[in-house]
Design a protein around this motif. Sequence first.
Motif, PDB file in Angstrom:
ATOM      1  N   ASN A  26      12.125 -37.230  17.295  1.00 42.15           N
ATOM      2  CA  ASN A  26      13.149 -36.241  16.647  1.00 42.15           C
ATOM      3  C   ASN A  26      14.404 -37.014  16.478  1.00 42.15           C
ATOM      4  N   ASP A  27      14.740 -37.175  15.148  1.00 39.31           N
ATOM      5  CA  ASP A  27      15.711 -37.984  14.828  1.00 39.31           C
ATOM      6  C   ASP A  27      17.260 -37.484  15.181  1.00 39.31           C
ATOM      7  N   ASN A  28      17.323 -36.113  15.495  1.00 42.23           N
ATOM      8  CA  ASN A  28      18.560 -35.515  16.018  1.00 42.23           C
ATOM      9  C   ASN A  28      18.750 -35.970  17.538  1.00 42.23           C
ATOM     10  N   ILE A  29      17.830 -36.437  18.340  1.00 40.34           N
ATOM     11  CA  ILE A  29      17.920 -36.338  19.488  1.00 40.34           C
ATOM     12  C   ILE A  29      18.107 -38.025  20.205  1.00 40.34           C
ATOM     13  N   ILE A  30      19.257 -38.059  21.029  1.00 35.85           N
ATOM     14  CA  ILE A  30      19.397 -39.462  21.515  1.00 35.85           C
ATOM     15  C   ILE A  30      19.740 -39.423  22.925  1.00 35.85           C
ATOM     16  N   ALA A  31      19.177 -40.482  23.563  1.00 38.29           N
ATOM     17  CA  ALA A  31      19.520 -40.922  25.173  1.00 38.29           C
ATOM     18  C   ALA A  31      20.263 -41.618  25.107  1.00 38.29           C
ATOM     19  N   SER A  32      21.285 -41.772  26.433  1.00 42.36           N
ATOM     20  CA  SER A  32      22.195 -42.816  26.848  1.00 42.36           C
ATOM     21  C   SER A  32      22.128 -42.756  28.349  1.00 42.36           C
ATOM     22  N   ALA A  33      22.324 -44.176  28.460  1.00 47.41           N
ATOM     23  CA  ALA A  33      22.513 -44.541  29.854  1.00 47.41           C
ATOM     24  C   ALA A  33      23.770 -45.196  30.413  1.00 47.41           C
ATOM     25  N   SER A  34      24.401 -45.048  31.606  1.00 47.11           N
ATOM     26  CA  SER A  34      25.625 -45.444  31.870  1.00 47.11           C
ATOM     27  C   SER A  34      25.877 -45.934  33.125  1.00 47.11           C
ATOM     28  N   GLU A  35      27.057 -46.809  33.167  1.00 46.60           N
ATOM     29  CA  GLU A  35      27.352 -47.175  34.271  1.00 46.60           C
ATOM     30  C   GLU A  35      27.798 -46.130  35.514  1.00 46.60           C
ATOM     31  N   ASP A  36      28.048 -44.766  35.105  1.00 44.55           N
ATOM     32  CA  ASP A  36      28.118 -43.600  35.821  1.00 44.55           C
ATOM     33  C   ASP A  36      26.953 -43.283  36.751  1.00 44.55           C
ATOM     34  N   CYS A  37      26.118 -44.040  36.592  1.00 44.25           N
ATOM     35  CA  CYS A  37      24.625 -43.860  37.313  1.00 44.25           C
ATOM     36  C   CYS A  37      23.809 -42.443  36.401  1.00 44.25           C
ATOM     37  N   SER A  38      24.099 -42.050  35.561  1.00 46.09           N
ATOM     38  CA  SER A  38      23.528 -40.896  35.145  1.00 46.09           C
ATOM     39  C   SER A  38      22.924 -41.297  33.594  1.00 46.09           C
ATOM     40  N   VAL A  39      21.974 -40.362  33.171  1.00 51.38           N
ATOM     41  CA  VAL A  39      21.322 -40.530  31.808  1.00 51.38           C
ATOM     42  C   VAL A  39      21.558 -39.282  31.063  1.00 51.38           C
ATOM     43  N   MET A  40      21.976 -39.093  29.895  1.00 49.48           N
ATOM     44  CA  MET A  40      22.125 -37.881  29.343  1.00 49.48           C
ATOM     45  C   MET A  40      21.473 -38.058  27.904  1.00 49.48           C
ATOM     46  N   VAL A  41      21.014 -36.714  27.612  1.00 48.58           N
ATOM     47  CA  VAL A  41      20.224 -36.543  26.241  1.00 48.58           C
ATOM     48  C   VAL A  41      20.938 -35.754  25.677  1.00 48.58           C
ATOM     49  N   TRP A  42      21.318 -36.037  24.059  1.00 47.30           N
ATOM     50  CA  TRP A  42      22.172 -35.197  23.131  1.00 47.30           C
ATOM     51  C   TRP A  42      21.441 -34.851  21.957  1.00 47.30           C
ATOM     52  N   GLU A  43      21.956 -33.796  21.516  1.00 47.93           N
ATOM     53  CA  GLU A  43      21.536 -33.495  20.164  1.00 47.93           C
ATOM     54  C   GLU A  43      22.486 -33.623  19.092  1.00 47.93           C
ATOM     55  N   ILE A  44      22.323 -34.308  18.050  1.00 49.14           N
ATOM     56  CA  ILE A  44      23.218 -34.523  17.132  1.00 49.14           C
ATOM     57  C   ILE A  44      23.176 -33.737  15.982  1.00 49.14           C
ATOM     58  N   PRO A  45      24.043 -32.915  15.451  1.00 47.24           N
ATOM     59  CA  PRO A  45      23.705 -31.952  14.222  1.00 47.24           C
ATOM     60  C   PRO A  45      23.241 -32.694  13.076  1.00 47.24           C
ATOM     61  N   ASP A  46      22.662 -31.938  12.129  1.00 49.40           N
ATOM     62  CA  ASP A  46      21.994 -32.537  10.810  1.00 49.40           C
ATOM     63  C   ASP A  46      22.908 -33.465  10.131  1.00 49.40           C
ATOM     64  N   ASN A  47      24.117 -33.028   9.866  1.00 48.18           N
ATOM     65  CA  ASN A  47      25.029 -33.723   9.068  1.00 48.18           C
ATOM     66  C   ASN A  47      25.849 -34.715   9.847  1.00 48.18           C
ATOM     67  N   GLY A  48      25.697 -34.981  11.278  1.00 46.89           N
ATOM     68  CA  GLY A  48      26.651 -35.767  11.929  1.00 46.89           C
ATOM     69  C   GLY A  48      27.544 -34.840  12.830  1.00 46.89           C
ATOM     70  N   LEU A  49      28.177 -35.614  13.520  1.00 51.74           N
ATOM     71  CA  LEU A  49      29.569 -34.895  14.558  1.00 51.74           C
ATOM     72  C   LEU A  49      30.614 -34.501  13.463  1.00 51.74           C
ATOM     73  N   THR A  50      31.108 -33.260  13.724  1.00 52.69           N
ATOM     74  CA  THR A  50      32.383 -32.954  13.225  1.00 52.69           C
ATOM     75  C   THR A  50      33.293 -32.912  14.333  1.00 52.69           C
ATOM     76  N   SER A  51      33.173 -32.985  15.567  1.00 54.75           N
ATOM     77  CA  SER A  51      34.056 -32.839  16.670  1.00 54.75           C
ATOM     78  C   SER A  51      33.383 -33.545  17.637  1.00 54.75           C
ATOM     79  N   PRO A  52      34.258 -34.157  18.751  1.00 55.65           N
ATOM     80  CA  PRO A  52      33.620 -34.980  19.949  1.00 55.65           C
ATOM     81  C   PRO A  52      32.589 -34.258  20.760  1.00 55.65           C
ATOM     82  N   LEU A  53      31.500 -34.741  21.107  1.00 54.47           N
ATOM     83  CA  LEU A  53      30.502 -34.365  21.923  1.00 54.47           C
ATOM     84  C   LEU A  53      30.632 -34.629  23.087  1.00 54.47           C
ATOM     85  N   THR A  54      30.814 -33.579  24.098  1.00 55.13           N
ATOM     86  CA  THR A  54      31.089 -33.812  25.621  1.00 55.13           C
ATOM     87  C   THR A  54      29.899 -33.453  26.351  1.00 55.13           C
TER      88      THR A  54
END
Length: 445
Positions: free
Chosen positions: A93-121
């Motif tokens: 799924n080209d719109n789904i991305i996972a990120s791993a961090s120093e804050d001990c968590s893993v997060m999975v995000w969904e990116i809109p088809d045309n990219g971000l228009t505002s910060p994704l939190t």
Amino acid sequence: MSRKVVRSSKFRHVFGQAVKADQCYDDIRISQMTWDSNFCTVNPRFVAMIVDASGGGAFIVLPLNKTGRIDMSYPTVCGHTGPVLDIEFCPHNDNIIASASEDCSVMVWEIPDNGLTSPLTEPVVKLDGHSKRVGTLSWHPTAHNVLMTAGCDNVLILWNVARGEAMVRMDTVHTDMIYSAVWNRDGSQILTTCKDKIIRILDPRKGTVIAEKEKPHEGTRPVRAVFMSDGKILSTGFSRMSERQVALWDPKNFTEPLTLQELDTGSGVLLPFYDPDTSVVYLGGKGDSSIRYFEVTDEAPYVHYLSMYSGKDSQKGMGYMPKRGLEVNKCEIARFYKLHERKCEPIIMTVPRKSDLFQEDLYPDTIGPEPSVEADDWFAGKEAPPILISLKDGFVATTKSREFKVHKSLLKTTSGSGAGQANSSSGGICAGSGLRQDYLQMGFH
């Protein structure tokens, strides 16, 4: 590396070329973190890079065609409270991305088809299970919604992202920090390298060690390893004299390497990128300005040096485009997204051919974006050979994008307001038990 007889190979004349300046992504402040991950992930739709962020961690996701200067105010994905250490797009799924961090968590995000228009939190799913920073993550190549994460707590976890649950937890296998963890071609085995100087092949569902090799390289610096398509293992590491090495191993007989070659005295860890379709492996070191590439065959010395692409500037990281995102009519066999301090520069690897017809010998059927098994079935033991696609007419998605499913029965709060089924253009991730109700009220249209 002189040889008496020139070995015939269709990849002997592969050459690398940087794209023109206006095709680069400029003015991006790439992360300064000293961590040996790729810092970049790419698919036929987007390129994502870990960037410097004050107070927390962030990465930027750009549509592939958004080249040129990127405005400082361009929105980022900035939900982590600590620096981001690794990111990877979902292969299904080209719109789904996972990120791993120093804050001990893993997060999975969904990116809109045309990219971000505002910060994704707000992530779609947040996976909490590590007690120290999470440095490595990797999606299962063929099973849908299965994610592997490895942390500095020496623990490796396999997640069912659809449920937000840790399904397999390996916390006694590794005695020190895990440097890298990768899947084999069908995801039936995991290969890890560790600070305790042992390469391990693991059974992912049982969490047991199938085979291991102590000290594949004598040096103390980090080792990297990847599976070849026939089950052999290619590793990069350092000798006792800090010379960089590449070695090939047969797991059935781990005592001696099939070949071990010394390359140079660089200090950066060599990150291997393997293309199973061509059996070419690319080695790019962090801090190097070059990418070496080798062909792996069944005849001694097994790992054959082909050539080297050299640029002017050293690389901070590297993204590797999946095969379905390449331009087959230009005989492009690999594309890297090389990170500099302030920009990202695509590097195109090409086999010179006179004809512009489809070259069948360069492009055998390759892994497509369709998963071959769902997460629950895979964890229950179902095998998942990859579903292959032809690149002859350029890859075109033929399957409809999946619905965004919500497992109502798994939610802790099921007050009807936001827990209905919502459609998503990209689909395929399901909200799970660990999700807060407000995630589901975000508009997944």
